[in-house]
Design a protein around this motif. Sequence first.
Motif, PDB file in Angstrom:
ATOM      1  N   THR A  98       0.828  -1.207   0.000  1.00  0.00           N
ATOM      2  CA  THR A  98       0.000   0.000   0.000  1.00  0.00           C
ATOM      3  C   THR A  98       0.860   1.253   0.000  1.00  0.00           C
ATOM      4  O   THR A  98       0.541   2.234  -0.686  1.00  0.00           O
ATOM      5  N   HIS A  99       1.952   1.237   0.752  1.00  0.00           N
ATOM      6  CA  HIS A  99       2.880   2.373   0.734  1.00  0.00           C
ATOM      7  C   HIS A  99       3.357   2.650  -0.689  1.00  0.00           C
ATOM      8  O   HIS A  99       3.383   3.800  -1.140  1.00  0.00           O
ATOM      9  N   ALA A 100       3.737   1.590  -1.389  1.00  0.00           N
ATOM     10  CA  ALA A 100       4.262   1.750  -2.746  1.00  0.00           C
ATOM     11  C   ALA A 100       3.196   2.250  -3.704  1.00  0.00           C
ATOM     12  O   ALA A 100       3.422   3.171  -4.498  1.00  0.00           O
ATOM     13  N   HIS A 164      -4.655   5.052   3.708  1.00  0.00           N
ATOM     14  CA  HIS A 164      -4.172   5.253   5.079  1.00  0.00           C
ATOM     15  C   HIS A 164      -5.118   6.143   5.885  1.00  0.00           C
ATOM     16  O   HIS A 164      -5.333   5.897   7.074  1.00  0.00           O
ATOM     17  N   ALA A 165      -5.656   7.161   5.250  1.00  0.00           N
ATOM     18  CA  ALA A 165      -6.578   8.057   5.965  1.00  0.00           C
ATOM     19  C   ALA A 165      -7.790   7.292   6.475  1.00  0.00           C
ATOM     20  O   ALA A 165      -8.267   7.523   7.595  1.00  0.00           O
ATOM     21  N   LEU A 166      -8.298   6.366   5.678  1.00  0.00           N
ATOM     22  CA  LEU A 166      -9.459   5.581   6.085  1.00  0.00           C
ATOM     23  C   LEU A 166      -9.082   4.420   6.997  1.00  0.00           C
ATOM     24  O   LEU A 166      -9.914   3.930   7.764  1.00  0.00           O
ATOM     25  N   HIS A 178      -2.825  -2.285  11.656  1.00  0.00           N
ATOM     26  CA  HIS A 178      -2.681  -1.299  10.592  1.00  0.00           C
ATOM     27  C   HIS A 178      -2.599  -1.966   9.222  1.00  0.00           C
ATOM     28  O   HIS A 178      -3.215  -1.506   8.251  1.00  0.00           O
ATOM     29  N   GLY A 179      -1.850  -3.062   9.139  1.00  0.00           N
ATOM     30  CA  GLY A 179      -1.720  -3.747   7.857  1.00  0.00           C
ATOM     31  C   GLY A 179      -3.033  -4.305   7.358  1.00  0.00           C
ATOM     32  O   GLY A 179      -3.368  -4.187   6.176  1.00  0.00           O
ATOM     33  N   GLU A 180      -3.808  -4.928   8.248  1.00  0.00           N
ATOM     34  CA  GLU A 180      -5.107  -5.457   7.854  1.00  0.00           C
ATOM     35  C   GLU A 180      -6.076  -4.331   7.494  1.00  0.00           C
ATOM     36  O   GLU A 180      -6.899  -4.486   6.584  1.00  0.00           O
ATOM     37  N   SER A 181      -5.992  -3.216   8.213  1.00  0.00           N
ATOM     38  CA  SER A 181      -6.844  -2.064   7.893  1.00  0.00           C
ATOM     39  C   SER A 181      -6.565  -1.567   6.482  1.00  0.00           C
ATOM     40  O   SER A 181      -7.491  -1.275   5.707  1.00  0.00           O
ATOM     41  N   ASN A 182      -5.287  -1.456   6.138  1.00  0.00           N
ATOM     42  CA  ASN A 182      -4.931  -1.049   4.782  1.00  0.00           C
ATOM     43  C   ASN A 182      -5.400  -2.077   3.758  1.00  0.00           C
ATOM     44  O   ASN A 182      -5.928  -1.728   2.698  1.00  0.00           O
ATOM     45  N   ALA A 183      -5.193  -3.342   4.083  1.00  0.00           N
ATOM     46  CA  ALA A 183      -5.500  -4.410   3.125  1.00  0.00           C
ATOM     47  C   ALA A 183      -6.972  -4.455   2.775  1.00  0.00           C
ATOM     48  O   ALA A 183      -7.339  -4.564   1.589  1.00  0.00           O
ATOM     49  N   VAL A 184      -7.845  -4.381   3.779  1.00  0.00           N
ATOM     50  CA  VAL A 184      -9.270  -4.501   3.512  1.00  0.00           C
ATOM     51  C   VAL A 184      -9.814  -3.297   2.749  1.00  0.00           C
ATOM     52  O   VAL A 184     -10.809  -3.393   2.026  1.00  0.00           O
ATOM     53  N   LEU A 185      -9.121  -2.154   2.852  1.00  0.00           N
ATOM     54  CA  LEU A 185      -9.569  -0.933   2.171  1.00  0.00           C
ATOM     55  C   LEU A 185      -8.923  -0.716   0.807  1.00  0.00           C
ATOM     56  O   LEU A 185      -9.485  -0.013  -0.045  1.00  0.00           O
ATOM     57  N   LEU A 186      -7.753  -1.311   0.582  1.00  0.00           N
ATOM     58  CA  LEU A 186      -6.968  -1.021  -0.622  1.00  0.00           C
ATOM     59  C   LEU A 186      -7.764  -1.166  -1.927  1.00  0.00           C
ATOM     60  O   LEU A 186      -7.780  -0.229  -2.744  1.00  0.00           O
ATOM     61  N   PRO A 187      -8.453  -2.278  -2.178  1.00  0.00           N
ATOM     62  CA  PRO A 187      -9.167  -2.389  -3.467  1.00  0.00           C
ATOM     63  C   PRO A 187     -10.301  -1.376  -3.609  1.00  0.00           C
ATOM     64  O   PRO A 187     -10.571  -0.901  -4.720  1.00  0.00           O
ATOM     65  N   TYR A 188     -10.928  -1.041  -2.493  1.00  0.00           N
ATOM     66  CA  TYR A 188     -12.105  -0.168  -2.559  1.00  0.00           C
ATOM     67  C   TYR A 188     -11.716   1.301  -2.733  1.00  0.00           C
ATOM     68  O   TYR A 188     -12.382   2.031  -3.469  1.00  0.00           O
ATOM     69  N   VAL A 189     -10.662   1.731  -2.085  1.00  0.00           N
ATOM     70  CA  VAL A 189     -10.176   3.098  -2.293  1.00  0.00           C
ATOM     71  C   VAL A 189      -9.649   3.244  -3.714  1.00  0.00           C
ATOM     72  O   VAL A 189      -9.988   4.204  -4.427  1.00  0.00           O
ATOM     73  N   MET A 190      -8.828   2.291  -4.155  1.00  0.00           N
ATOM     74  CA  MET A 190      -8.262   2.387  -5.498  1.00  0.00           C
ATOM     75  C   MET A 190      -9.349   2.257  -6.561  1.00  0.00           C
ATOM     76  O   MET A 190      -9.277   2.906  -7.607  1.00  0.00           O
ATOM     77  N   GLY A 191     -10.365   1.450  -6.290  1.00  0.00           N
ATOM     78  CA  GLY A 191     -11.477   1.347  -7.226  1.00  0.00           C
ATOM     79  C   GLY A 191     -12.262   2.645  -7.322  1.00  0.00           C
ATOM     80  O   GLY A 191     -12.694   3.049  -8.405  1.00  0.00           O
ATOM     81  N   VAL A 232      -5.199  -9.695  -1.905  1.00  0.00           N
ATOM     82  CA  VAL A 232      -5.624  -9.643  -0.496  1.00  0.00           C
ATOM     83  C   VAL A 232      -6.268 -10.968  -0.102  1.00  0.00           C
ATOM     84  O   VAL A 232      -5.992 -11.519   0.973  1.00  0.00           O
ATOM     85  N   ALA A 233      -7.110 -11.504  -0.979  1.00  0.00           N
ATOM     86  CA  ALA A 233      -7.761 -12.793  -0.695  1.00  0.00           C
ATOM     87  C   ALA A 233      -6.746 -13.921  -0.615  1.00  0.00           C
ATOM     88  O   ALA A 233      -6.842 -14.807   0.249  1.00  0.00           O
ATOM     89  N   ASP A 234      -5.749 -13.895  -1.488  1.00  0.00           N
ATOM     90  CA  ASP A 234      -4.758 -14.972  -1.537  1.00  0.00           C
ATOM     91  C   ASP A 234      -3.918 -15.064  -0.269  1.00  0.00           C
ATOM     92  O   ASP A 234      -3.386 -16.126   0.050  1.00  0.00           O
ATOM     93  N   VAL A 235      -3.775 -13.948   0.445  1.00  0.00           N
ATOM     94  CA  VAL A 235      -2.992 -13.983   1.690  1.00  0.00           C
ATOM     95  C   VAL A 235      -3.911 -14.056   2.915  1.00  0.00           C
ATOM     96  O   VAL A 235      -3.509 -13.788   4.040  1.00  0.00           O
ATOM     97  N   ASN A 236      -5.176 -14.425   2.649  1.00  0.00           N
ATOM     98  CA  ASN A 236      -6.133 -14.779   3.716  1.00  0.00           C
ATOM     99  C   ASN A 236      -6.518 -13.620   4.629  1.00  0.00           C
ATOM    100  O   ASN A 236      -6.729 -13.806   5.833  1.00  0.00           O
ATOM    101  N   ILE A 237      -6.649 -12.433   4.046  1.00  0.00           N
ATOM    102  CA  ILE A 237      -7.170 -11.283   4.782  1.00  0.00           C
ATOM    103  C   ILE A 237      -8.608 -11.061   4.333  1.00  0.00           C
ATOM    104  O   ILE A 237      -8.896 -11.123   3.132  1.00  0.00           O
ATOM    105  N   PRO A 238      -9.544 -10.834   5.260  1.00  0.00           N
ATOM    106  CA  PRO A 238     -10.959 -10.635   4.879  1.00  0.00           C
ATOM    107  C   PRO A 238     -11.118  -9.544   3.830  1.00  0.00           C
ATOM    108  O   PRO A 238     -10.409  -8.531   3.857  1.00  0.00           O
TER     109      PRO A 238
END
Length: 292
Positions: A98-100, A164-166, A178-191, A232-238
Amino acid sequence: MDLAKLAAVLATHEGKAADYLNLTGTREISNKGIPKILIPTTSGTGSEVTDIAVLSLETTKDVVTHNCLLADVAIVDPELTVSLPPKVTAATGIDALTHAIESYVSVNANPVTDSLALQAIRLISGSIRTAVNEGDHKQARSDMSYGSYLAGLAFFNAGVAGVHALAYPLGGQFHISHGESNAVLLPYVMGYIRSSCEKRMKDILEAMGVSSNQLSQQEASYKCVEELKRLVADVNIPLNLQGFGITQEALDSLADDAIKQQRILARSPMPLERDDIFTIYQSAYYGEIKEK
């Protein structure tokens, strides 16, 4: 590492950590404090090369940021990450990714941060599945360490944004890592912001190892969001907020806290107002990509 940086600096300052917070603090850091040697034991935060210390508050998070928080020495050794359990490997790895990604689409991106971010995306996306499933795989661990380090350098200079803000309120209100928070939001923010950075999302898709030769920028940007969700799904994060036990009634308070993160939101390629933020949370709650 964040606490170590802050403790080292505040050792030679008056007041408490709360006095130096970005959103509410009234004091300013004036000197480097005592020496800081930072050694990460995860491939995730990039804190060893940034000037930021993130702190949990009652319902959200805030930061202390100043050049004086920079490490005097940073030592990155992949061997120290081999014993990380799969769940922590996944969460911290998606944090680094997510940082990258956020630094690459940031309004403050430049040719130097672009190079760092794209190489970080290549390394992390190409190794995170192996690192999660085969923790003692030395090449995967090495790639993750290099990727996290490069991502840290990228976002230290270009900054992160909407994800990160969300994510901060998710950690503050529900104590999700923090990592899981970023992960669950990453596709939706970028989408949601996809239309504002189609060309750059095509570049991200290519860096993730997916050919886009036959795709338009728009098609590639859609494909990029799909690939992020798959990773995100492949690394078993909701893949939705319900997977973390968050109720629909909480979305308003999450949006109220997230909109306060103006320092971070200012870097988004698409301006995000409170209504936009609520829509993204709602999208993440139901697990359905929505766009502006």
